[in-house]
Structures are given as C-alpha cells and as structure tokens.
Design an enzyme around this catalytic site. Structure first.
Site, PDB file in Angstrom:
ATOM      1  N   CYS A 173      11.683   1.319 -32.561  1.00 18.33           N
ATOM      2  CA  CYS A 173      11.500   2.393 -33.526  1.00 18.33           C
ATOM      3  C   CYS A 173      12.354   2.135 -34.767  1.00 18.33           C
ATOM      4  O   CYS A 173      13.214   1.261 -34.793  1.00 18.33           O
ATOM      5  CB  CYS A 173      11.883   3.718 -32.874  1.00 18.33           C
ATOM      6  SG  CYS A 173      10.936   5.127 -33.483  1.00 18.33           S
ATOM      7  N   HIS A 383       6.226   6.801 -26.659  1.00 21.19           N
ATOM      8  CA  HIS A 383       7.462   7.106 -27.392  1.00 21.19           C
ATOM      9  C   HIS A 383       7.163   7.817 -28.711  1.00 21.19           C
ATOM     10  O   HIS A 383       7.765   8.853 -29.023  1.00 21.19           O
ATOM     11  CB  HIS A 383       8.213   5.790 -27.642  1.00 21.19           C
ATOM     12  CG  HIS A 383       9.454   5.932 -28.461  1.00 21.19           C
ATOM     13  ND1 HIS A 383      10.717   5.952 -27.906  1.00 21.19           N
ATOM     14  CD2 HIS A 383       9.640   6.055 -29.805  1.00 21.19           C
ATOM     15  CE1 HIS A 383      11.615   6.085 -28.867  1.00 21.19           C
ATOM     16  NE2 HIS A 383      10.992   6.144 -30.033  1.00 21.19           N
ATOM     17  N   GLU A 384       6.220   7.270 -29.484  1.00 19.40           N
ATOM     18  CA  GLU A 384       5.914   7.874 -30.785  1.00 19.40           C
ATOM     19  C   GLU A 384       5.261   9.243 -30.622  1.00 19.40           C
ATOM     20  O   GLU A 384       5.552  10.169 -31.386  1.00 19.40           O
ATOM     21  CB  GLU A 384       5.005   6.943 -31.594  1.00 19.40           C
ATOM     22  CG  GLU A 384       5.610   5.571 -31.897  1.00 19.40           C
ATOM     23  CD  GLU A 384       6.973   5.652 -32.544  1.00 19.40           C
ATOM     24  OE1 GLU A 384       7.231   6.611 -33.296  1.00 19.40           O
ATOM     25  OE2 GLU A 384       7.803   4.764 -32.294  1.00 19.40           O
ATOM     26  N   HIS A 387       7.846  11.750 -30.156  1.00 22.95           N
ATOM     27  CA  HIS A 387       8.399  12.264 -31.418  1.00 22.95           C
ATOM     28  C   HIS A 387       7.536  13.411 -31.939  1.00 22.95           C
ATOM     29  O   HIS A 387       8.058  14.452 -32.354  1.00 22.95           O
ATOM     30  CB  HIS A 387       8.451  11.152 -32.458  1.00 22.95           C
ATOM     31  CG  HIS A 387       9.600  10.212 -32.298  1.00 22.95           C
ATOM     32  ND1 HIS A 387      10.872  10.637 -32.005  1.00 22.95           N
ATOM     33  CD2 HIS A 387       9.671   8.852 -32.399  1.00 22.95           C
ATOM     34  CE1 HIS A 387      11.681   9.595 -31.932  1.00 22.95           C
ATOM     35  NE2 HIS A 387      10.979   8.499 -32.155  1.00 22.95           N
ATOM     36  N   HIS A 393      15.355  10.768 -30.677  1.00 16.91           N
ATOM     37  CA  HIS A 393      15.811   9.706 -29.787  1.00 16.91           C
ATOM     38  C   HIS A 393      16.855  10.240 -28.809  1.00 16.91           C
ATOM     39  O   HIS A 393      17.659  11.108 -29.144  1.00 16.91           O
ATOM     40  CB  HIS A 393      16.403   8.546 -30.590  1.00 16.91           C
ATOM     41  CG  HIS A 393      15.364   7.737 -31.292  1.00 16.91           C
ATOM     42  ND1 HIS A 393      15.576   7.136 -32.516  1.00 16.91           N
ATOM     43  CD2 HIS A 393      14.096   7.415 -30.948  1.00 16.91           C
ATOM     44  CE1 HIS A 393      14.485   6.491 -32.893  1.00 16.91           C
ATOM     45  NE2 HIS A 393      13.572   6.653 -31.955  1.00 16.91           N
TER      46      HIS A 393
END
Length: 748
Positions: A173, A383-384, A387, A393
């Site tokens: 990231c 992961h994205e 967000h 994080h």
C-alpha cells in the site's frame, strides 16, 4: 568433458519438466507441477453444462493427480457473483454477457473443500481450497513462454508462494504521507443540502426504522463496478480471461468477508453489477481516461474517482502497471461520519472544484517488474476494500503480531490491513484484526443501508446442498434421485429427504443409490503422503476426514515429515533436531549452503549439513538438498538447479548509494571523528585555504579587470602551450624553405 556436457543437458531437461519437485515458476513461486489432462474432453463437458440437458450434465467434473494427491472436482456454474442487471461494456458496446464459463464447487467427498475458477478453451483456471491449504491453477504460457511443454497448465500450493516484500520496507500500500493528503482532501467535500425521503424518515422515526429493519431481509451485499484498462487486457489476452480474473478476485474477498463477524454484522458479500473492459483498441481513444502509459498511482485513483459511481457500492479499476515504491493498490478510507469516502459514497464537490466519487480504489497485478501471484493480488484487493469499509492500517502490538518479538505471535503473521503486502501463507494473513473489525463495524452500521442490497438466498434446484436443505437433486426433469424431493415440489417438501430414506447421493459419496449409508469398509477417498484413505463411517453421506499417518512419516520425496496428517515438518524433527540454515563462514564449504541442515535444539553452534559426520548416525551420510529456489545463506540468496547458492542484491546499486549517502549513521560517524581528530580538521582547513589562495593567485593573470592600471589578461591557451623565444618577423623566403626549418630547429 563429455560426461559434464551430458550432465548439464540432463539437468536442463529435468528443470523444464512439469511435475518434478523443485521447479521455481518465477521469483515469487518456488515450486509448481504441470497439468496435462484432456482439454477437449473438459471443453465438451463445459458445453454440456451450459445446456444442462440432464441433472448429471449440470455438473462439471475434472479429475487429475498433482502434489501427491488426487483432485476430484465437482463444479457448477457460479451465478452468485453477478447481479441480475449485470452488463459488460467494451468499445462503446453494452453486452448481456454470458458468464457460463465461471464455476464454483468442491472436491467430491471432501467436506469443507471449495473450488472456484473458469473454463476457457478446455482449461480450468482458479483456486482449490483443501484441508491441506489452497492450490492455484493457471495457464502455463503465462509464465513459460517460447517453449514447447508437455503440459498446458501449472498448479502450485500457497505455501510455495514466496513474496519477498511482505515484511520489507516497500511493497503493498501507499505510505503514510499519501494517506494523509487523501484524508485532508476527503474533509473538503461539500454535502448536498437536499434530503432524501429515506433520510427524513430516519430523522423523524429512528425507532420505527429499527423495527422495520429487524423484520425485513438484511442488506448485506455490496454491488461492484469493475473497470480494466488496456494494459490489463493486453496481459490476459481475451475478454473471457479478464472476466475470469475479476470473478476470481471477487470470490476471494467474498469468502473472507462472509466468514468475518463484524461485531454482529455477518455474511457481508459482494456482487458484480457492471464491468467495463478497455481493450488494446481503446489505447488511443481520447474518451478513455486510462489510455496514457505513465500514470502515477494517485493520479490513477483520481481518474477513477472523477467518474460518477453513485449507482454502485464500490468502483474499482484493475491494471497491469508497475507503480512506484511497489504499490499494489490504493483506495479511499471510509469513515462513519465527518469525512467523505468509502462504501456508498456519492459524487460531490471538493476543494479543487471537481465533482468526484470517493467510493473507489485501484489494483495492479504487477510489482517490481514481475506479476504477483493471484494469492497476493487477492489479499491486496481485500486490503483495499478494507480501506473502503473504514479500516486504516493496523498499528499497535495487538494488531501487528508479525512485528512482535514473541516468536509464537510472529509466526502467525500480520492481518489483512497490515501496511505492507503479505504472501497469504500465514495464519492471520486472511483475517481482519480486532482493530479493523471495530472500525469496519462502525462504518457498516452507519452506511450499509444506503447502498447495500439483499443477498441471494440458497436456491433449491441448483444441485448443491446449501444451508436449510437436506438434499438437492435439481428440478423434476433433472432429478434421478429416488431419495430426495425435487425442486418442483411445494415449500416444506422440496429439497427434503423422502420418508424412511437415510440419505441422498447429492449429500456425498457415502450414500448409495438405494438411499442407504455405505458400510464402514467402503473407500471414499484415496490415501496421500500423510493421510490414509477415507473410509465411510456408516452414519453420514459425507466422506469423513482421513486418519493421519503416523507422525514423522517421510513425505515430499523424503525431504519432510508428516505432522498431524500434514506434510509440514522438517526431516530434522524425525531425529529430535531442529532445521537450521547453513550460513557461509571461514572454513565452511559453500556447497553446504544448499543442504538441509540440522542442529540440536537451542544450540545454533551445532548446525551442520545432513551429509556431515556429525549427523551420520541419523542420515547415514546421505545429503539432503534444498529444493531449487529455496532461500540459502541466511536468506541472502537462493539455490539454483546446480545446488549453488546465488546471492541476491534485493536493493540494487542505486538504493545502496542512496542509503550510503543519506544514512544517519554516516553523519554520526563523521561528527565523532571530527571531535576526536579536531587538529586534523584544522590542518585540512588551513591547507584548503592555502590551496584556494594559490589557485586565485595563479588564475588572476587570466581574469579580465576594469582597472586600467592592471595589465591585460593573458589568454589561457597561450599560457598552457610551450613557449618559444621571440623571433624577428621576416618576409618568407619561398626559395629556401628547408633552410628556414633547419635554423628554427637549431634555435630550439
């Protein structure tokens, strides 16, 4: 010499064969095996499954042997990933696209297994989840080009994925400064003053709305809009392959999010509503915002955000670009209130005067010049999206166990929302931390009712036994099962066992066609290196888990041992030793760097090769070597096919130069030296002043001046040439040139 050439040829031939242990596929995949099943037969089965003439033809069966075990896949067309309004847009055309090449299923008779993928031109591509881990299957030409191969596909295990940037300073990231700029920008959004009827109702009667929510079906599905640029299309080649990749990524995150309990909010799922494929023909299209080859990661995300995505929960762009600093993805972070961005965010005006949709993100499949394994890309996508769902994080000791000094915690790895990419092979890599769950649950509580839709319920008649069903043999024109009511029966009866029937073959391989459980002596699964064959238990249709073979049974071609039914232990453990790394030192043979080395527990000084005299009583002088591609010399290199440890410079010369110049330690050492040798610094300063004074004095005669009292400056070229004594200029004597030359020569 002839023998040496023959040996080299044999090693080269062995390295090119599929199915041989120790074949590195690329720098991220340490071992693979080749698959060469009949593609024509699978293509015909796929065509029959599309038409679904009979109950049997609904299912696609694929059988093959790899990695020491048998795979008996039973799959069915997967329609759960695409909404009823699903459309594919390409080159200004909107298509009602056929997604019949996307399949999901399981390993027949193996409870808890799962498979997902696509069948294109008779080849299966996707992933298979088993009790022993996840296997990935891809076309061979994606990795091995310009060679004739005896196989068409490659299969590798998730444990053989070695992603070097998972704990490194780069990869994954964007850094903190990028997110800080994004956070400040998100705060500048101008909210719309108009209020929807739903919002008015929420403000006027929250208790009433809460009661209605509990009685109606829960909204737990996030609908996606996925775009791909021309570089992504160029890499995968066809529209079918691109859609297969999108399907694989969405299914991977769907599995992760559905199994996570977000503080009471469960079964979060994803569904693709629309796909836009920019082909290579769109590379020159002026209306294509992603046509330019050199776009930074922040600008790429901005181009996606400048489009209106109000109709979708999230909108992503997939690309094949190598972004700076190893960035694999970027997305706007959601928040429950006070900031724009994340799931369900609508287009609005921001401080730069542009209207943007911040329910967006981007993903790339390339990193440091190489294409990352699907496992890494799947985790990056999760992961994205994390967000977008509101999780920053992970930080703190509780949520970053991979940074812990406790070896037990460190071994489990970091969670999905760790700042750097993970290879996905650790226990925590596919899970959300408690920090992430707390943040995501707050955003879901506030926003999911704004754009989430109701999820699809289990479908009786699809041939798969799902929650709430006893059996599923299909509809009346397909069901050949004498044990189960078909899907055309009324509610309360369909997909239920008929009276006095013990089981249905649709439940598993341990049920006979006569609706009786098979006896306790019948086999339902072949044995493997570490597990015995599966035997029916006489009380269930599912094939029970196989009994493990004794611990410390040799497996993986005698390089490992079985631990609790899994080929997971080192051969050293068989003799009460621990595996260690043979690192180079004075007097140590470099050939041992690629040997399997063992040591006594907690005694690193006893580390020695399995072929050494020290361990001869255990291994009888037999040297066990590491597999090609394995790390060696304390992770400073890798073993090649000749069992030589090749050192790797991960940083490169430019990075080393940068670290050498800007290292804080360098300046600290200089300061300490100046304090210790101040007199030397003083002498050097005086010498420098004298040198500069001499330089100025020497060069002053060549420096022009406006002072008329000073002599004119001398030309520099004339000063550097060797000077001759001045001569009286005489008219040239053409008749005696040689004499003039001789006189000049004599004068010199």
């Amino acid at each position: 010499m002839v023998l040496l050439r023959v040996l080299i040829l044999l090693l080269s031939w062995a390295a090119g064969l599929g199915g041989q242990y120790g074949n590195p596929l690329n720098k991220y995949i340490r071992h693979y095996e080749g698959l060469s099943y009949d593609v024509d037969s699978l293509h015909q089965k796929h065509q029959r499954a599309k038409r679904a003439v009979s109950h049997e033809d609904q299912f696609l069966r694929l059988n093959f042997h790899a990695h020491g075990r048998h795979f008996n896949l039973r799959m069915k067309r997967d329609t759960s990933l695409f909404s009823d309004e699903f459309r594919v847009e390409t080159s200004n055309k909107v298509l009602d696209y056929d997604t019949s090449h996307i399949y999901t299923g399981h390993i027949y008779g193996e409870e808890g297994s799962f498979s997902h993928g696509s069948v294109i031109d008779g080849r299966f591509e996707g992933f298979i989840q088993t009790h022993g881990g996840t296997f990935y299957i891809e076309p061979a030409e994606r990795y091995i080009k310009d060679r004739t191969l005896p196989f068409h596909s490659v299969i590798y295990h998730e444990d053989d994925i070695n992603y070097p940037h998972k704990y490194g300073p780069q990869g994954g990231c964007a850094d903190h400064s990028v997110f800080e700029r994004m956070r400040k920008y998100q705060m500048t959004g101008v909210e719309e003053v108009t209020q929807t009827p739903q919002e008015k109702h929420a403000n006027n009667g929250p208790e009433l709305l809460r009661k209605k929510r509990t009685t109606s079906a829960e909204k737990n599905t996030c609908q996606l809009y996925i775009q791909t640029d021309h570089l992504f299309f160029k890499y995968y080649g066809t529209r079918e392959a691109v859609i297969a990749q999108i399907s694989s990524h969405v299914k991977a995150i769907d599995t992760i999010y559905q199994t996570t309990d977000f503080s009471g909010i469960r079964n979060i799922s994803f569904m693709v509503k629309r796909i836009r494929i920019n082909t290579t023909a769109d590379e020159k299209d002026p209306t294509n915002p992603f046509r330019f080859p050199n776009i930074g990661v922040e600008k790429f995300l901005e181009l996606n955000s400048e489009q209106n995505h109000d109709d979708y929960c999230l909108a992503y762009v997939f690309t094949d670009r190598d972004f700076d600093d190893g960035v694999l993805g970027l997305a706007w972070v959601g928040a429950p209130s006070g900031s724009s961005g994340g799931i369900c965010e609508k287009s609005k005006l921001y401080s730069d005067g542009k209207k943007k949709s911040l329910n967006t993100g981007i993903i790339t499949v390339q990193n440091y010049g190489s294409h990352v394994p699907p496992k890494v890309s799947h985790i990056t996508f999760a992961h994205e999206v994390g967000h977008n769902f509101g999780s920053p994080h992970d930080s703190g000791t509780e949520c970053t166990p991979g940074e812990s000094k406790n070896l037990g915690q460190k071994e489990n790895g970091n969670y999905i929302m760790y700042a750097r990419a993970t290879s996905g092979d650790k226990l925590n890599n596919n899970k959300f931390s408690l920090c992430s769950i707390r943040n995501i649950s707050q955003v879901l509580e506030k926003k999911r009712n704004n754009c989430f839709v109701e999820s699809g319920q289990p479908i009786c008649g699809n041939g798969m036994v799902e929650q709430g069903e006893q059996c599923d043999c299909g509809y009346s024109d397909q069901c050949k099962d004498e044990c189960c009511y078909d899907a055309n029966q009324p509610e309360g009866k369909k997909c239920r066992l008929k009276p006095e029937k013990e089981c249905s073959p649709s439940q598993g391989p341990c049920c006979t066609a006569q609706c009786k459980f098979k006896s306790k002596t019948e086999k339902c699964r072949d044995d493997s290196d570490c597990a015995k064959e599966g035997i029916c238990n006489g009380i269930t249709a599912l094939c029970p888990a196989s009994d493990p073979k004794p611990n410390f049974t040799d497996c993986n071609r005698h390089t490992q041992v079985c631990i609790n039914g899994q080929c997971a232990g080192s051969i050293c453990e068989k003799y009460g030793l621990e595996e260690c790394t043979c690192a180079s030192s004075d007097g140590k043979d470099d050939k041992e760097l690629c040997h399997v080395c063992c040591m006594k527990k907690m005694e690193p000084l006893t580390c020695a090769s399995t072929g050494s005299e020290k361990w001869k009583k255990h291994f009888l002088g037999r040297t066990i070597t590491l597999q090609p591609g394995s790390p060696c010399n304390d992770f400073r290199g890798y073993c090649d096919v000749f069992m030589r440890c090749r050192l790797v410079d991960a940083d490169g010369p430019l990075a080393r130069l940068k670290k050498a110049i800007f290292s804080p330690e360098l300046y600290e050492n200089i300061a300490e030296w100046i304090v210790a040798y101040w007199w030397a610094v003083l002498l050097m300063g005086i010498a420098l002043i004298m040198l500069m004074a001499g330089f100025i004095k020497i060069c002053s005669v060549h420096t022009p001046s406006s002072n008329p009292k000073l002599p004119p400056p001398k030309p520099l070229p004339g000063t550097l040439k060797r000077r001759r004594p001045p001569q009286t200029i005489q008219p040239p004597q053409r008749q005696r040139p040689r004499e003039s030359y001789q006189m000049g020569h004599m004068r010199r």
